[in-house]
Design a protein around this motif. Sequence first.
Motif, PDB file in Angstrom:
ATOM      1  N   PHE A   1       0.874  -1.166   0.000  1.00 10.70           N
ATOM      2  CA  PHE A   1       0.000   0.000   0.000  1.00 10.70           C
ATOM      3  C   PHE A   1       0.913   1.219   0.000  1.00 10.70           C
ATOM      4  CE2 PHE A   1      -1.956  -3.474   2.315  1.00 10.70           C
ATOM      5  CZ  PHE A   1      -3.200  -3.596   1.707  1.00 10.70           C
ATOM      6  N   SER A   2       0.868   1.971  -1.085  1.00  6.86           N
ATOM      7  CA  SER A   2       1.901   2.980  -1.264  1.00  6.86           C
ATOM      8  C   SER A   2       1.332   4.273  -1.833  1.00  6.86           C
ATOM      9  CB  SER A   2       2.984   2.434  -2.206  1.00  6.86           C
ATOM     10  OG  SER A   2       4.117   3.237  -2.227  1.00  6.86           O
ATOM     11  N   GLY A   3       1.762   5.403  -1.256  1.00  7.86           N
ATOM     12  CA  GLY A   3       1.423   6.697  -1.805  1.00  7.86           C
ATOM     13  C   GLY A   3       0.319   7.410  -1.051  1.00  7.86           C
ATOM     14  N   SER A   4      -0.038   8.584  -1.565  1.00  4.13           N
ATOM     15  CA  SER A   4      -1.045   9.431  -0.942  1.00  4.13           C
ATOM     16  C   SER A   4      -2.449   8.905  -1.218  1.00  4.13           C
ATOM     17  CB  SER A   4      -0.927  10.857  -1.479  1.00  4.13           C
ATOM     18  OG  SER A   4      -1.165  10.869  -2.891  1.00  4.13           O
ATOM     19  N   LEU A   5      -3.392   9.376  -0.423  1.00  2.05           N
ATOM     20  CA  LEU A   5      -4.802   9.064  -0.654  1.00  2.05           C
ATOM     21  C   LEU A   5      -5.409  10.159  -1.520  1.00  2.05           C
ATOM     22  CD1 LEU A   5      -5.945   7.986   2.929  1.00  2.05           C
ATOM     23  CD2 LEU A   5      -5.284   6.497   1.015  1.00  2.05           C
ATOM     24  N   PRO A   6      -6.196   9.799  -2.524  1.00  2.00           N
ATOM     25  CA  PRO A   6      -6.850  10.822  -3.336  1.00  2.00           C
ATOM     26  C   PRO A   6      -7.943  11.517  -2.540  1.00  2.00           C
ATOM     27  CG  PRO A   6      -7.642   8.646  -3.955  1.00  2.00           C
ATOM     28  CD  PRO A   6      -6.518   8.434  -2.976  1.00  2.00           C
ATOM     29  N   PRO A   7      -8.352  12.714  -2.957  1.00  2.00           N
ATOM     30  CA  PRO A   7      -9.430  13.420  -2.265  1.00  2.00           C
ATOM     31  C   PRO A   7     -10.689  12.563  -2.196  1.00  2.00           C
ATOM     32  CG  PRO A   7      -8.373  14.854  -3.875  1.00  2.00           C
ATOM     33  CD  PRO A   7      -7.819  13.480  -4.105  1.00  2.00           C
ATOM     34  N   GLY A   8     -11.364  12.636  -1.078  1.00  2.00           N
ATOM     35  CA  GLY A   8     -12.618  11.907  -0.904  1.00  2.00           C
ATOM     36  C   GLY A   8     -12.495  10.638  -0.097  1.00  2.00           C
ATOM     37  N   LEU A   9     -11.292  10.081   0.025  1.00  2.00           N
ATOM     38  CA  LEU A   9     -11.133   8.844   0.786  1.00  2.00           C
ATOM     39  C   LEU A   9     -10.927   9.143   2.267  1.00  2.00           C
ATOM     40  CD1 LEU A   9      -9.022   6.298  -1.283  1.00  2.00           C
ATOM     41  CD2 LEU A   9     -11.474   6.739  -1.264  1.00  2.00           C
ATOM     42  N   PRO A  10     -11.420   8.268   3.160  1.00  2.00           N
ATOM     43  CA  PRO A  10     -11.214   8.469   4.596  1.00  2.00           C
ATOM     44  C   PRO A  10      -9.758   8.213   4.974  1.00  2.00           C
ATOM     45  CG  PRO A  10     -12.264   6.347   4.198  1.00  2.00           C
ATOM     46  CD  PRO A  10     -12.227   7.061   2.869  1.00  2.00           C
ATOM     47  N   ALA A  11      -9.324   8.823   6.068  1.00  2.00           N
ATOM     48  CA  ALA A  11      -7.924   8.667   6.500  1.00  2.00           C
ATOM     49  C   ALA A  11      -7.591   7.242   6.879  1.00  2.00           C
ATOM     50  CB  ALA A  11      -7.641   9.609   7.673  1.00  2.00           C
ATOM     51  N   ASP A  12      -8.595   6.432   7.230  1.00  2.00           N
ATOM     52  CA  ASP A  12      -8.330   5.041   7.604  1.00  2.00           C
ATOM     53  C   ASP A  12      -8.459   4.086   6.423  1.00  2.00           C
ATOM     54  OD1 ASP A  12     -11.070   5.036   7.181  1.00  2.00           O
ATOM     55  OD2 ASP A  12     -11.549   3.899   8.995  1.00  2.00           O
ATOM     56  N   ALA A  13      -8.372   4.612   5.197  1.00  2.00           N
ATOM     57  CA  ALA A  13      -8.544   3.767   4.009  1.00  2.00           C
ATOM     58  C   ALA A  13      -7.518   2.628   3.988  1.00  2.00           C
ATOM     59  CB  ALA A  13      -8.430   4.613   2.742  1.00  2.00           C
ATOM     60  N   TYR A  14      -6.241   2.950   4.189  1.00  2.00           N
ATOM     61  CA  TYR A  14      -5.224   1.895   4.178  1.00  2.00           C
ATOM     62  C   TYR A  14      -5.426   0.932   5.338  1.00  2.00           C
ATOM     63  CZ  TYR A  14      -2.420   4.107   0.494  1.00  2.00           C
ATOM     64  OH  TYR A  14      -1.970   4.625  -0.699  1.00  2.00           O
ATOM     65  N   ALA A  15      -5.801   1.448   6.506  1.00  2.00           N
ATOM     66  CA  ALA A  15      -6.019   0.570   7.655  1.00  2.00           C
ATOM     67  C   ALA A  15      -7.089  -0.472   7.345  1.00  2.00           C
ATOM     68  CB  ALA A  15      -6.422   1.399   8.870  1.00  2.00           C
TER      69      ALA A  15
END
Length: 399
Positions: free
Chosen positions: A136-150
């Motif tokens: 899982f690598s890189g920034s989150l695009p706008p609109g995704l929650p901060a816990d997306a990778y979690a």
Amino acid sequence: MLAVCLNPALDITYEIDALHRSSTHRVRRVHMRAGGKGVNVAWVLQALGVSAAVAGFAGGATGRRLDEELGQAGLETRWVWVEGETRRCLAVFEQGVAQATEFNEPGPTIATAAWEEFVSSFAEWVRRDEFAAVVFSGSLPPGLPADAYARLIRLARSAGVYTVLDTSGEALRQGLAAGPHLVKPNLRELEELLERMEHDVVATRGVAVEKGRAAPDSDWQPPVPPTPAKRPSRDTETTTGGAHVPPPGPCDRMPSDPRDRSGAQPPPGGEHTRGDADRVGAQPPWLRHVRRAAEVLRRRGPKAVVVSLGADGVVAVTPAGTWRAQAPAVRGNPVGAGDALVAGLVYGILRGSAWPERLAHGVAVAAAAVASPVAGRFEPETYASLRPQVRVVPLSSEE
């Protein structure tokens, strides 16, 4: 191997002599390639002989261009198509000083329905397709929650898949709680994360005192700054021993023979699989503070932490021990060096290599990537010349 790149990009690199504000510049060379940190990881893994797929969001003409390019190169893609346009990222590389300046677009805004579609598909992939590892690598695009990778890490771990996290900010902080097997912050990301954790502890302590409760004690101290001349660059992703270069702005279960599932082949340039345990001189005084900070981070959830220190190499805190790895000086473009490091580490994980071997290989691949003008590429001959020169030094608790 699956590389999750939720915010891919068309990477454009301009090579110029020098960058001057409010001036017109003559571009010497232009490079355009499908990118984003996860895509860069997949490019390098493919060059190492590992079968890799890329998953994320794509949109518009730029997204179609990325999909076509990756498909023609033999990389499998698993996109959720969205409204809007996949972003473009511009890197301006100054040849005279070997320095890169990046301009990264934010990417399209991801609707809740598209995110839930991706989560549902991802849960099926990790159950069905027997990936040996997910990055899982890189920034989150706008609109995704901060816990997306979690959320995705928990799904992968529940399927017994090895997980690697390379992000920053709140996405990193929340991702740690999901217990990834490996995280790879750079020094700036590590310091910012621990400062945020300390702020949260202080805030929690204040609330607890008001309510008459005990509060958790902070178990870390910020890394003590080394002297300015010796301090590793806080912002760099370069993992070589060269001059400090500012960065680009922007298992619970493993197979008995990982090569059966990963397709990994021996690294180019021959089998140099042992990290040399020769000392590289006296350890700088700041090193113990970086190691202790990485140990604190490891207690927050991940099983291993590899901190990239730019020109000063990497520090790795793992269940098997703690090491520092460093490559010789390399002059070039640092964009994507951190991604190459991640790919090199994943390669070692898939082959079942011991940690010193993983680190030596990963640092050599990253250094070879610096010598390439385009992120996600390295020359096997450059790797072969650098690999025997990498030093991996065990760090004791006193260092």
